[in-house]
Design an enzyme around this catalytic site. Structure first.
Site, mmCIF file in Angstrom:
data_model
loop_
_atom_site.group_PDB
_atom_site.id
_atom_site.type_symbol
_atom_site.label_atom_id
_atom_site.label_comp_id
_atom_site.label_asym_id
_atom_site.label_seq_id
_atom_site.Cartn_x
_atom_site.Cartn_y
_atom_site.Cartn_z
ATOM 1 N N PHE A 132 0.814 -1.224 0.000
ATOM 2 C CA PHE A 132 0.000 0.000 0.000
ATOM 3 C C PHE A 132 0.845 1.270 0.000
ATOM 4 O O PHE A 132 0.365 2.332 -0.380
ATOM 5 C CB PHE A 132 -0.918 0.013 1.240
ATOM 6 C CG PHE A 132 -0.221 0.476 2.496
ATOM 7 C CD1 PHE A 132 -0.135 1.827 2.808
ATOM 8 C CD2 PHE A 132 0.393 -0.428 3.359
ATOM 9 C CE1 PHE A 132 0.533 2.261 3.942
ATOM 10 C CE2 PHE A 132 1.062 -0.004 4.486
ATOM 11 C CZ PHE A 132 1.137 1.347 4.779
ATOM 12 N N LYS A 134 -1.355 -7.160 -9.099
ATOM 13 C CA LYS A 134 -2.272 -7.317 -7.957
ATOM 14 C C LYS A 134 -1.815 -6.293 -6.917
ATOM 15 O O LYS A 134 -0.926 -6.546 -6.108
ATOM 16 C CB LYS A 134 -2.168 -8.756 -7.414
ATOM 17 C CG LYS A 134 -3.403 -9.272 -6.692
ATOM 18 C CD LYS A 134 -3.890 -8.427 -5.546
ATOM 19 C CE LYS A 134 -3.089 -8.592 -4.276
ATOM 20 N NZ LYS A 134 -3.470 -7.567 -3.246
ATOM 21 N N GLU A 190 -5.008 -3.762 -1.678
ATOM 22 C CA GLU A 190 -6.449 -3.495 -1.633
ATOM 23 C C GLU A 190 -6.765 -2.237 -0.805
ATOM 24 O O GLU A 190 -7.891 -1.787 -0.760
ATOM 25 C CB GLU A 190 -7.208 -4.718 -1.086
ATOM 26 C CG GLU A 190 -6.855 -5.159 0.329
ATOM 27 C CD GLU A 190 -5.617 -6.070 0.408
ATOM 28 O OE1 GLU A 190 -4.631 -5.818 -0.320
ATOM 29 O OE2 GLU A 190 -5.624 -6.999 1.235
ATOM 30 N N ARG A 191 -5.713 -1.643 -0.163
ATOM 31 C CA ARG A 191 -5.983 -0.485 0.683
ATOM 32 C C ARG A 191 -6.027 0.823 -0.103
ATOM 33 O O ARG A 191 -6.701 1.762 0.296
ATOM 34 C CB ARG A 191 -4.935 -0.396 1.798
ATOM 35 C CG ARG A 191 -5.156 -1.492 2.816
ATOM 36 C CD ARG A 191 -4.123 -1.461 3.896
ATOM 37 N NE ARG A 191 -3.436 -2.733 3.969
ATOM 38 C CZ ARG A 191 -2.345 -2.964 4.677
ATOM 39 N NH1 ARG A 191 -1.809 -1.990 5.387
ATOM 40 N NH2 ARG A 191 -1.791 -4.140 4.690
ATOM 41 N N SER A 245 5.392 -6.972 3.302
ATOM 42 C CA SER A 245 6.014 -7.311 4.589
ATOM 43 C C SER A 245 6.779 -8.638 4.476
ATOM 44 O O SER A 245 6.498 -9.461 3.599
ATOM 45 C CB SER A 245 4.930 -7.389 5.661
ATOM 46 O OG SER A 245 3.971 -8.343 5.276
ATOM 47 N N CYS A 278 9.571 1.800 3.384
ATOM 48 C CA CYS A 278 10.499 0.703 3.675
ATOM 49 C C CYS A 278 11.914 1.225 3.834
ATOM 50 O O CYS A 278 12.784 0.527 4.325
ATOM 51 C CB CYS A 278 10.455 -0.340 2.577
ATOM 52 S SG CYS A 278 11.158 0.269 1.042
ATOM 53 N N GLU A 283 9.677 -4.237 12.801
ATOM 54 C CA GLU A 283 9.343 -3.079 11.966
ATOM 55 C C GLU A 283 8.013 -2.515 12.470
ATOM 56 O O GLU A 283 7.003 -3.234 12.502
ATOM 57 C CB GLU A 283 9.197 -3.519 10.503
ATOM 58 C CG GLU A 283 8.844 -2.373 9.582
ATOM 59 C CD GLU A 283 8.613 -2.817 8.129
ATOM 60 O OE1 GLU A 283 7.850 -3.771 7.912
ATOM 61 O OE2 GLU A 283 9.203 -2.197 7.229
HETATM 62 P P1 NAD Z 1 1.599 -6.591 3.075
HETATM 63 O O1 NAD Z 1 2.620 -7.660 3.168
HETATM 64 O O2 NAD Z 1 0.495 -6.570 4.059
HETATM 65 O O3 NAD Z 1 0.900 -6.633 1.635
HETATM 66 C C1 NAD Z 1 1.644 -6.703 0.439
HETATM 67 C C2 NAD Z 1 0.810 -7.427 -0.619
HETATM 68 O O4 NAD Z 1 0.579 -8.764 -0.177
HETATM 69 C C3 NAD Z 1 -0.544 -6.791 -0.866
HETATM 70 O O5 NAD Z 1 -0.823 -6.805 -2.248
HETATM 71 C C4 NAD Z 1 -1.495 -7.690 -0.087
HETATM 72 O O6 NAD Z 1 -2.780 -7.742 -0.643
HETATM 73 C C5 NAD Z 1 -0.821 -9.043 -0.151
HETATM 74 N N1 NAD Z 1 -1.100 -9.878 1.033
HETATM 75 C C6 NAD Z 1 -1.344 -9.448 2.297
HETATM 76 N N2 NAD Z 1 -1.561 -10.505 3.110
HETATM 77 C C7 NAD Z 1 -1.436 -11.616 2.356
HETATM 78 C C8 NAD Z 1 -1.551 -13.011 2.634
HETATM 79 N N3 NAD Z 1 -1.816 -13.465 3.851
HETATM 80 N N4 NAD Z 1 -1.354 -13.873 1.615
HETATM 81 C C9 NAD Z 1 -1.073 -13.437 0.378
HETATM 82 N N5 NAD Z 1 -0.973 -12.125 0.063
HETATM 83 C C10 NAD Z 1 -1.147 -11.217 1.028
HETATM 84 O O7 NAD Z 1 2.410 -5.202 3.083
HETATM 85 P P2 NAD Z 1 1.822 -3.734 3.200
HETATM 86 O O8 NAD Z 1 1.347 -3.495 4.591
HETATM 87 O O9 NAD Z 1 0.895 -3.452 2.078
HETATM 88 O O10 NAD Z 1 3.149 -2.887 2.934
HETATM 89 C C11 NAD Z 1 4.060 -2.534 3.935
HETATM 90 C C12 NAD Z 1 5.238 -3.472 3.971
HETATM 91 O O11 NAD Z 1 5.897 -3.476 2.712
HETATM 92 C C13 NAD Z 1 6.296 -3.063 4.980
HETATM 93 O O12 NAD Z 1 6.771 -4.210 5.623
HETATM 94 C C14 NAD Z 1 7.375 -2.420 4.130
HETATM 95 O O13 NAD Z 1 8.661 -2.440 4.693
HETATM 96 C C15 NAD Z 1 7.300 -3.281 2.915
HETATM 97 N N6 NAD Z 1 7.890 -2.626 1.750
HETATM 98 C C16 NAD Z 1 9.067 -3.102 1.284
HETATM 99 C C17 NAD Z 1 9.677 -2.495 0.200
HETATM 100 C C18 NAD Z 1 10.968 -3.027 -0.339
HETATM 101 O O14 NAD Z 1 11.327 -2.725 -1.482
HETATM 102 N N7 NAD Z 1 11.684 -3.825 0.425
HETATM 103 C C19 NAD Z 1 9.069 -1.384 -0.406
HETATM 104 C C20 NAD Z 1 7.853 -0.929 0.106
HETATM 105 C C21 NAD Z 1 7.266 -1.563 1.183
#
Ligand code: NAD
Length: 499
Positions: free
Chosen positions: A149, A173, A176-177, A226, A281, A384
């Protein structure tokens, strides 16, 4: 209530699964839209569409594919304000931050204009008697990106721009937020001349993600989010025989050496620790003042700055430091960590937990929080938090500070502030973290370098954007040919006879 569906085959389509998720305006706390959550059947339809469109797109010469990106860049500039407004409305970040989100993605589109050069193969004339050998880079077919998101414009563009310019079709994909901007980007790609079916946006949750990971026609998956989900996607995607790269969470340290320019370091910590409400991140979440007296000098300047951070909804103007967190769940989680930090014995020097935004009492706002005397065993240090919370861990020596950053499980970004070239070089050379800043708090590389964390911040052997992305989204084929075609000797050609 506004409904956000999918973007398949070059048009917006309504969801048919009957499942939806709420999309909030984080400043007001109100639900502004419902986003469709795709079923496996809807995902499969998008993949079929992409599969049918991909061969003709791959057959188009690379400079024509690149021209779509030239036009796309123009359209991003044209619609910058519209995109930024839609982004801030669902994410909560300030408008300047939202424009930055679009611009850092736009830069990847610009890099992709160089595709004809980046996709060149290799050629060896006379590799054997009458033998020429060459290699070509070919697209994989249909590939997918699963994005978080916090950068709803930049990260989708990190993924779909290189994948598409290489000749692949793409299933995005997004989170969804904040689902509006990814669909707007797909519409702009179509307006720029991309054939329908090459970029599809399928909104959804775990069901859509699992569908992508298990589908036999998805050849590669790029994930950002994450760490727990990154590991899951990596394991399941690899088990299905796909190319997978997954980028996860972070805990970025910033060392402040005794010789650092303290005003510069404080400015850096305010921007990198609290900007975008810490939902980056590459945010700095751990400040490590090194040596006798450095911490006191730092805190003297830092505390008043954190106490006076300007927090506001994006509609209030461009001078706010940050806005609300993305959801109530995110707000409660961050507040829960601050409570835990206090219970664990850290010194909460600035407490933003009770911050209320006047006129926006139901918004997901939290004030900046600053902890001092944080230790390695505390959960506010190990985990984090992803909020406007900075922890100060005091280190007696440079080696102690270096070891602290090196022993953390995450390895996304890190920074050192110093005027000592020897210390800076030693740090850059020894640190086991993917992106390093020297007097730069958020060392996000430009689009023509690659972006990727180490340790539990990145899984897979290639980074995102830059030349690595062109490797990830293509595979190499080698072709050995004999000329003239009628040549008789070497008919039983095999490697040893080449000499
Ligand atoms: P998230 O892991 O909750 O979601 C990421 C994606 O995974 C979304 O599209 C979500 O719909 C999907 N998802 C969520 N739960 C799932 C599940 N149980 N099974 C399958 N798919 C699922 O992350 P977020 O809260 O949207 O984003 C923040 C996180 O992203 C932080 O940890 C941040 O550090 C990380 N991030 C990393 C980078 C990088 O390049 N390393 C860049 C930006 C953000």
């Amino acid at each position: 209530m506004k409904e956000i569906g999918h973007y398949i085959g070059g048009k917006r389509v309504a969801g048919t699964s009957g499942r939806t998720s709420d999309v909030f305006n984080p400043a007001t706390g109100e639900v502004e839209a419902k986003v469709a959550l795709a079923s496996a059947a809807e995902l499969n339809a998008a993949i079929e569409n992409a599969k049918a469109a991909q061969p003709a797109w791959a057959a188009m010469n690379p400079q024509r594919r690149a021209r779509v990106f030239m036009k796309f860049v123009d359209l991003l500039h044209r619609d910058m304000d519209k995109l930024a407004e839609a982004l801030s409305r669902e994410h909560g970040k300030t408008l300047p931050d939202a424009r930055g989100d679009v611009i850092r993605g736009l830069e990847v589109a610009e890099f992709c204009i160089g595709a004809p050069h980046l996709l060149k193969g290799e050629f060896s004339e006379g590799a054997g008697p009458g033998i020429d050998l060459h290699s070509v880079r070919q697209p994989l077919g249909v590939v997918a990106g699963i994005t978080p998101f916090n950068f709803p414009a930049m990260i989708p563009m990190w993924k779909f721009c290189p994948a598409i310019v290489c000749g692949n079709a793409f299933i995005l994909k997004p989170s969804e937020r904040d689902p509006s901007v990814p669909i707007m980007l797909a519409e702009l790609m179509l307006e720029a001349g991309l054939p329908a079916g090459i970029l599809n946006v399928v909104n959804g949750d775990k069901e859509a993600v699992d569908g992508i990971l298990d589908h036999k026609d998805i050849m590669a998956v790029g994930f950002v989010g994450s760490t727990a989900i990154a590991e899951y996607v990596y394991t399941r995607g690899c088990a299905a025989g796909k190319r997978v790269q997954c980028f996860g969470g972070a805990k970025n340290h910033m060392l402040i050496m005794p010789d650092a320019d303290m005003d510069q370091a404080v400015d850096a910590l305010v921007g990198a620790g609290y900007g975008a409400a810490g939902e980056r991140c590459m945010a700095v979440s751990v400040a490590v003042p090194v040596g006798e007296g450095t911490a006191d000098k730092l805190m003297e300047k830092l505390v008043p700055r954190v106490e006076n951070l300007k927090i506001a909804p994006y509609t209030a103007g461009d001078d706010a430091d940050f806005g609300p967190l993305v959801t109530k769940a995110a707000h409660d989680r961050v507040k829960g960590y601050v409570d835990k930090g206090v219970a664990e014995g850290a010194d909460l020097v600035v407490d933003g937990r009770n911050f209320k935004m006047q006129g926006y009492e139901n918004g997901f706002f939290i004030g900046g929080c600053l902890f001092d005397h944080v230790t390695k065993d505390m959960s506010i240090y190990t985990d984090e938090i992803f909020g406007p919370v900075l922890s100060v861990v005091r280190a007696k020596t440079y080696e102690e500070g270096l070891d602290l950053a090196m022993s953390h499980e995450y390895g996304n970004g890190v920074a050192i502030f110093t005027r000592d070239g020897d210390a800076a070089r030693d740090f850059a050379s020894r640190i086991n973290i993917g992106m390093v800043g020297i007097n730069v708090p958020i060392p996000v590389p430009l689009a023509y370098y690659t972006f990727g964390g180490w340790k539990r911040s990145g899984f897979g052997d290639l980074n995102q954007h830059g030349p690595d992305a062109f490797r990830f989204y293509t595979r190499t084929k080698t072709i050995t040919s004999r000329w003239p075609s009628g040549i008789k000797d070497g008919a039983d050609f095999a490697i040893p006879t080449m000499n």
